[in-house]
Scaffold this motif. Structure first.
Motif, short mmCIF file in Angstrom:
data_model
loop_
_atom_site.label_atom_id
_atom_site.label_comp_id
_atom_site.label_asym_id
_atom_site.label_seq_id
_atom_site.Cartn_x
_atom_site.Cartn_y
_atom_site.Cartn_z
N GLY A 35 47.86 53.67 47.39
CA GLY A 35 47.43 52.41 46.78
C GLY A 35 47.88 52.29 45.34
O GLY A 35 48.34 51.22 44.90
N LYS B 290 51.69 51.83 44.98
CA LYS B 290 52.05 50.42 45.17
C LYS B 290 51.71 49.60 43.93
O LYS B 290 52.46 48.71 43.52
CB LYS B 290 51.34 49.86 46.39
N LEU B 291 50.56 49.91 43.33
CA LEU B 291 50.16 49.21 42.11
C LEU B 291 51.16 49.46 40.99
O LEU B 291 51.54 48.53 40.26
CB LEU B 291 48.75 49.65 41.70
N GLU C 266 38.34 51.40 43.84
CA GLU C 266 39.20 50.22 43.82
C GLU C 266 39.44 49.80 42.37
O GLU C 266 38.54 49.91 41.53
CB GLU C 266 38.60 49.05 44.60
N ALA D 160 46.16 42.02 41.28
CA ALA D 160 46.23 42.93 42.43
C ALA D 160 44.96 43.74 42.50
O ALA D 160 44.29 43.98 41.48
CB ALA D 160 47.44 43.84 42.33
N ALA E 281 43.87 47.45 44.17
CA ALA E 281 44.39 48.66 44.79
C ALA E 281 43.27 49.64 45.07
O ALA E 281 42.37 49.82 44.25
CB ALA E 281 45.44 49.32 43.91
N CYS F 182 46.92 48.04 48.86
CA CYS F 182 47.05 47.24 47.66
C CYS F 182 47.33 45.80 48.08
O CYS F 182 48.20 45.55 48.91
CB CYS F 182 48.18 47.77 46.77
#
Length: 385
Positions: free
Chosen positions: A149, A152-153, A277, A287, A289, A294
């Protein structure tokens, strides 16, 4: 192809994290895949040496995973005196870590360690200075930034998706049972300040490197640390006073002007998709994540909600976000960082998650507790060797 055996003294593998993530899912997983290919014709073959005080527990682990008697030792001094041991790894309780790391550094071993690296900033900085002076390689576990996650962030951050980042909001925690009518999920020392426990000491070092790596250096902290559950029951079913904080509510100023707010609690029931989170809001997009997922919402696709408390909400707000794709395979985060550290030691590849980075985490925890005690915002000065 040349195979090079790397003997790693692993202290603290009888604990949950040391055993599950570092021994089984990292070092033994590397052995299962045939070692670590350095790409120059050399394959590193890790040989764990299990170190600790409880010989029967170490032997049980060794037997479970087919490790021989030479892989177990209860005398740290003799392991560090062994010239065939290349690396010392520490996953002990926090209160025992600093002295063991000092001993390993003095013995000239490369060191890799869980955090916090010490119980105070002075000790953490001294470890970094000793390691630098000794000329050894050193690293500190910073596992959260290797989670799918957060990877991706970071991809969104690096790609300029957010524009100017305004704020970061984090929620971490879950209900840890008190231990009377259901067994606690965490060891009792976590709730005793005299044994190095406390959620600030545990989690603020994580938040320091997450914020530092993704958004910028932490420049200030204002925190409230508290003990919501004053009595718990230990592993033997005996009640004890919880002297360490089990929840902390922090506001962090970041270099560049963004503000981060992170709640950490072992006394909260989860009403979110994952146990941790982070929501990031910027001028161009936002966003959210977690550990693995994400979701993002760009400025051009942002709905226009209107506040009207007199009618039921008709929008499903979660459906208005787009899933960020994997675009690749994600290995276990602990194993991924072990691989990077081993490459750093044996191939000289760059590596900046060192003992100085670990000291920044100790500093933030120390200043967070001070902020809570004094009831004020505290600036976080830069530290160096």
């Amino acid at each position: 192809m040349t195979r090079k055996t790397v003997r790693i003294a692993m202290n603290g593998v009888t604990g949950r994290m040391g055993y599950r993530q570092h021994l089984v899912r990292s070092i033994l997983a590397l052995r299962e895949q045939g070692g670590l290919d350095l790409g120059d014709g050399t394959v590193l073959w890790p040989e764990p040496v299990l170190v600790g005080r409880r010989e029967h527990a170490l032997r049980a682990i060794a037997d479970r995973h087919g490790l021989s008697e030479e892989h177990v030792c209860t005398d740290l001094g003799s392991v560090l005196a062994d010239p065939t041991v290349d690396i010392y790894f520490d996953a002990q309780v926090t209160s025992a870590r600093e002295a063991a790391l000092r001993q390993a550094i003095a013995a000239g071993k490369h060191v890799y360690t869980e955090k916090p690296t010490a119980t105070g900033l002075a000790g953490a900085l001294e470890l970094a200075r000793l390691a630098h002076a000794k000329g050894i390689r050193h690293g500190v576990v910073q596992d959260k930034i290797f989670l799918p996650g957060l990877l991706k962030l970071k991809r969104l951050v690096d790609g300029g998706f957010f524009g100017r980042i305004l704020s970061v909001r984090g929620e971490f925690g879950y209900w840890v049972f008190e231990g009377d009518w259901q067994q606690a999920q965490r060891p009792s020392w976590n709730y005793r300040a005299q044994d190095g426990g406390g959620i600030v000491v545990d989690m603020f070092p994580h938040w320091e490197y997450v914020l530092h790596e993704l958004f910028g250096r932490v420049t200030s902290v204002q925190a409230v640390a508290t003990t919501h559950i004053p009595q718990r029951w230990d592993e033997n079913g005996k009640p004890y006073d919880a002297t360490a904080d089990d929840a902390a509510y922090g506001i962090f100023g970041l270099d560049g002007g963004a503000v981060a707010q992170i709640n950490s609690s072992w006394a909260v029931r989860v009403h979110r998709d994952e146990l941790v989170e982070f929501q990031v809001d910027g001028t161009e997009g936002s966003a959210v994540a977690g550990l693995r997922t994400c979701r993002a919402q760009h400025r051009s696709a942002t709905p226009k909600p209107v506040w009207d408390p007199d009618v039921p909400a008709t929008e499903v707000f979660r459906d208005q976000w787009q899933e960020v794709p994997d675009n690749g395979e994600f290995d276990n985060g602990f194993k991924a960082q072990w691989e990077l550290f081993l490459r750093h030691v044996y191939a000289g590849t760059p590596y900046h998650w060192d003992l100085l980075a670990g000291a920044r985490g100790v500093q933030l925890a120390e200043l967070g507790l001070r902020s809570s005690a004094e009831g004020r915002r505290i600036d976080v000065p830069e530290i160096s060797l």
